[in-house]
Each structure stands twice: as structure tokens, then as C-alpha cells.
Design an enzyme around this catalytic site. Structure first.
Site, short mmCIF file in Angstrom:
data_model
loop_
_atom_site.label_atom_id
_atom_site.label_comp_id
_atom_site.label_asym_id
_atom_site.label_seq_id
_atom_site.Cartn_x
_atom_site.Cartn_y
_atom_site.Cartn_z
N LYS A 42 16.25 -97.06 12.88
CA LYS A 42 15.12 -98.29 12.57
C LYS A 42 14.64 -97.93 14.21
O LYS A 42 13.75 -98.96 14.34
CB LYS A 42 16.35 -99.95 13.46
CG LYS A 42 17.84 -100.22 12.29
CD LYS A 42 18.10 -101.17 12.52
CE LYS A 42 19.20 -101.64 11.99
NZ LYS A 42 19.80 -102.60 12.57
N GLY A 43 14.39 -97.18 14.86
CA GLY A 43 13.94 -97.26 16.46
C GLY A 43 12.58 -97.26 16.23
O GLY A 43 11.99 -97.52 17.35
N GLU A 98 9.31 -90.38 14.35
CA GLU A 98 10.58 -90.64 15.64
C GLU A 98 10.49 -91.67 16.71
O GLU A 98 9.48 -91.19 17.16
CB GLU A 98 11.34 -89.74 15.44
CG GLU A 98 12.71 -89.45 14.79
CD GLU A 98 13.87 -90.01 15.01
OE1 GLU A 98 13.74 -91.31 15.44
OE2 GLU A 98 15.07 -89.57 14.90
N ASP A 99 11.22 -91.83 17.04
CA ASP A 99 10.95 -92.96 18.94
C ASP A 99 11.20 -92.23 19.45
O ASP A 99 10.06 -91.80 20.31
CB ASP A 99 11.21 -94.14 18.30
CG ASP A 99 12.55 -94.27 18.63
OD1 ASP A 99 13.75 -93.20 17.67
OD2 ASP A 99 13.68 -95.18 18.68
N ASP A 102 16.30 -86.34 21.91
CA ASP A 102 17.08 -86.70 22.40
C ASP A 102 18.23 -85.26 22.28
O ASP A 102 16.87 -84.11 22.85
CB ASP A 102 18.32 -87.85 22.62
CG ASP A 102 19.07 -88.01 23.18
OD1 ASP A 102 19.36 -87.45 24.27
OD2 ASP A 102 19.02 -89.68 24.55
N LYS A 130 12.72 -85.93 25.14
CA LYS A 130 13.18 -86.42 26.94
C LYS A 130 14.05 -84.18 26.41
O LYS A 130 15.34 -84.30 25.97
CB LYS A 130 14.63 -87.34 26.58
CG LYS A 130 15.09 -88.65 26.94
CD LYS A 130 16.17 -88.96 27.22
CE LYS A 130 15.99 -90.11 26.99
NZ LYS A 130 17.02 -90.84 27.43
N PHE A 152 17.94 -94.12 30.37
CA PHE A 152 18.39 -94.99 29.07
C PHE A 152 16.81 -95.73 29.07
O PHE A 152 16.62 -97.17 29.78
CB PHE A 152 19.32 -95.94 29.50
CG PHE A 152 19.83 -96.55 28.48
CD1 PHE A 152 19.45 -97.85 26.86
CD2 PHE A 152 20.49 -94.98 26.90
CE1 PHE A 152 20.21 -98.07 26.42
CE2 PHE A 152 21.37 -96.16 26.16
CZ PHE A 152 21.04 -96.62 25.19
N VAL A 153 15.83 -95.71 27.90
CA VAL A 153 15.13 -96.84 27.78
C VAL A 153 15.30 -97.34 26.35
O VAL A 153 15.54 -96.78 25.08
CB VAL A 153 14.02 -95.52 27.76
CG1 VAL A 153 13.53 -95.05 28.95
CG2 VAL A 153 14.46 -95.15 26.34
N ASP A 159 17.16 -99.45 21.49
CA ASP A 159 17.52 -101.18 21.22
C ASP A 159 18.72 -100.17 22.86
O ASP A 159 18.98 -98.83 22.61
CB ASP A 159 18.05 -100.94 20.28
CG ASP A 159 19.32 -100.00 19.54
OD1 ASP A 159 18.90 -98.88 19.13
OD2 ASP A 159 20.16 -100.63 19.28
N ARG A 165 14.94 -104.07 20.68
CA ARG A 165 13.65 -103.70 20.35
C ARG A 165 12.57 -104.24 20.56
O ARG A 165 11.08 -103.78 19.78
CB ARG A 165 14.41 -103.77 18.78
CG ARG A 165 15.39 -102.73 18.45
CD ARG A 165 15.87 -102.35 17.20
NE ARG A 165 16.83 -102.55 16.84
CZ ARG A 165 17.03 -100.87 16.93
NH1 ARG A 165 16.65 -99.98 17.35
NH2 ARG A 165 18.41 -100.68 16.29
#
Ligand code: PRP
Length: 179
Positions: A42-43, A98-99, A102, A130, A152-153, A159, A165
Site C-alpha cells: 500500500k505504501g 515503490e515508496d 530497504d 536506504k 524508521f520513517v 506506515d 500513511r
């Protein structure tokens, strides 16, 4: 600012500038190719909506939903398809949106399943990267909005336990919220 946020990493203007820059780069590369933008839910839903408008070229959109993190802050290492694409991508130019990139596991999996469907090309655009967290070697995005530190963002689609969100900025979550 939300009480659970320690500091703002990217404010609304910085996000807008980043998205506009990416939109211009992608327009230059994809104009006339009618690409399919695939948002990884969902991001990425907020980023995709802004990116498609910043690109301002003929394109189609579709959604893919994968799951790897559950509700925790650390990846379980498992990636599954929760919702598949609604259209064929065979012979098409595909841009996965993608948001955040990682560990790279999600992107590796996306590239595998999309490439198997014989598109003309597949590239990846991520708003945030990242690199310090990468565990899958050789995985990189073709278009990167901002390289960020290992914090952690949340916000702008991202989220923690399905919260935050809606925030219009990207903020660093206070440690006590997730520890
Ligand atoms: C996040 C993010 C990416 C993935 C990146 O999704 O949207 O898809 O993690 O991490 P990786 O590089 O370690 O694979 P998440 O599983 O948190 O789901 P969400 O998009 O629904 O928030």
C-alpha cells in the site's frame, strides 16, 4: 507535527520538488512509450498518484500488493502476492513504483514476477532508498527520489502498524513508538 514523530525528514515542498524531478526524468525516458506504472501497495499509493501527474504523459496504471512486513518494523523475510495485476504487461514498458527500497527483497521479487511476464522492459522508481539496509546484492532502483539514513520513517503513504500513511510529510518515528 504528529506527536509520535521525532522530526520531519522531508517536508511537503521537498517531496514536491523530488517528485517533480523524477517526473521530468521519467517523461524524458518514456514519452511516446505509453508505459504501465505499477504501484506496489500500500505504501506507494500516495507517491504513485503524484508521480503520474508529475510525469504528465500517456500511461496506464495498475496495482500489485505484496506483503513482507506484517505490522512490525522489521521484515519477516517472507514476500507474498496479496493482489495481482489486472492487465497483461507482455510487450509493454513497465515502471514499478515503490515508496521505499530497504533490504531489497521486495524489489527482487517484483523484478522476478514482472520479468517472467515478458514485458518489453521493467524499471523501478523508488521515492526513498536506504542503501545501508540492503541485504540483497545487485538490487538498485533506476530512479531514486532521495537516499535516506537508516531511520524508521512514516507519512506520505508509509506506515507503522497501518498508521501515519495520511501525513503529508515524511517524518522519523520516535523510537519509543515502535520499541
Ligand atoms: C514496504 C515498502 C516496500 C518494502 C521495502 O512495504 O512499501 O514495498 O517494504 O522493503 P524491502 O526492500 O526490505 O523489501 P511493506 O511490506 O511495509 O507494506 P506496505 O507498502 O503496505 O506498507
Amino acid at each position: 507535527m504528529h506527536n509520535d514523530v521525532a522530526r520531519v525528514l522531508l517536508n511537503e515542498q521537498e517531496i514536491r520538488d523530488t517528485v517533480n524531478r523524477l517526473g521530468a526524468e521519467i517523461r524524458r525516458d518514456y514519452e511516446g512509450k505509453n508505459p504501465i506504472l505499477i504501484s506496489v501497495l500500500k505504501g506507494a499509493f500516495v507517491f504513485m498518484a503524484d508521480l503520474a501527474r508529475a510525469m504528465d504523459i500517456d500511461c496506464q496504471i495498475d496495482f500489485l500488493m505484496l506483503s513482507s512486513y506484517g505490522t512490525g518494523s522489521e521484515s519477516s523475510g517472507q514476500v507474498q502476492i496479496m493482489k495481482d495485476l489486472s492487465m497483461s504487461i507482455e510487450g509493454r514498458h513497465v515502471l514499478a513504483v515503490e515508496d521505499i527500497l530497504d533490504s531489497g527483497r521486495t524489489l527482487q521479487y517484483i523484478m522476478e514476477i514482472l520479468s517472467a511476464r515478458k514485458p518489453a522492459s521493467v524499471k523501478l522508481c523508488t521515492l526513498l532508498d536506504k542503501p545501508e539496509r540492503r541485504t540483497v546484492q545487485g538490487i538498485a532502483a533506476d530512479y531514486v527520489g532521495q537516499v535516506i539514513p537508516d531511520e524508521f520513517v512514516v507519512g506520505y503513504g508509509l506506515d507503522y502498524a497501518e498508521k501515519y500513511r495520511y501525513l503529508p510529510y515524511i517524518g522519523v518515528l520516535k523510537r519509543e513508538v515502535y520499541q
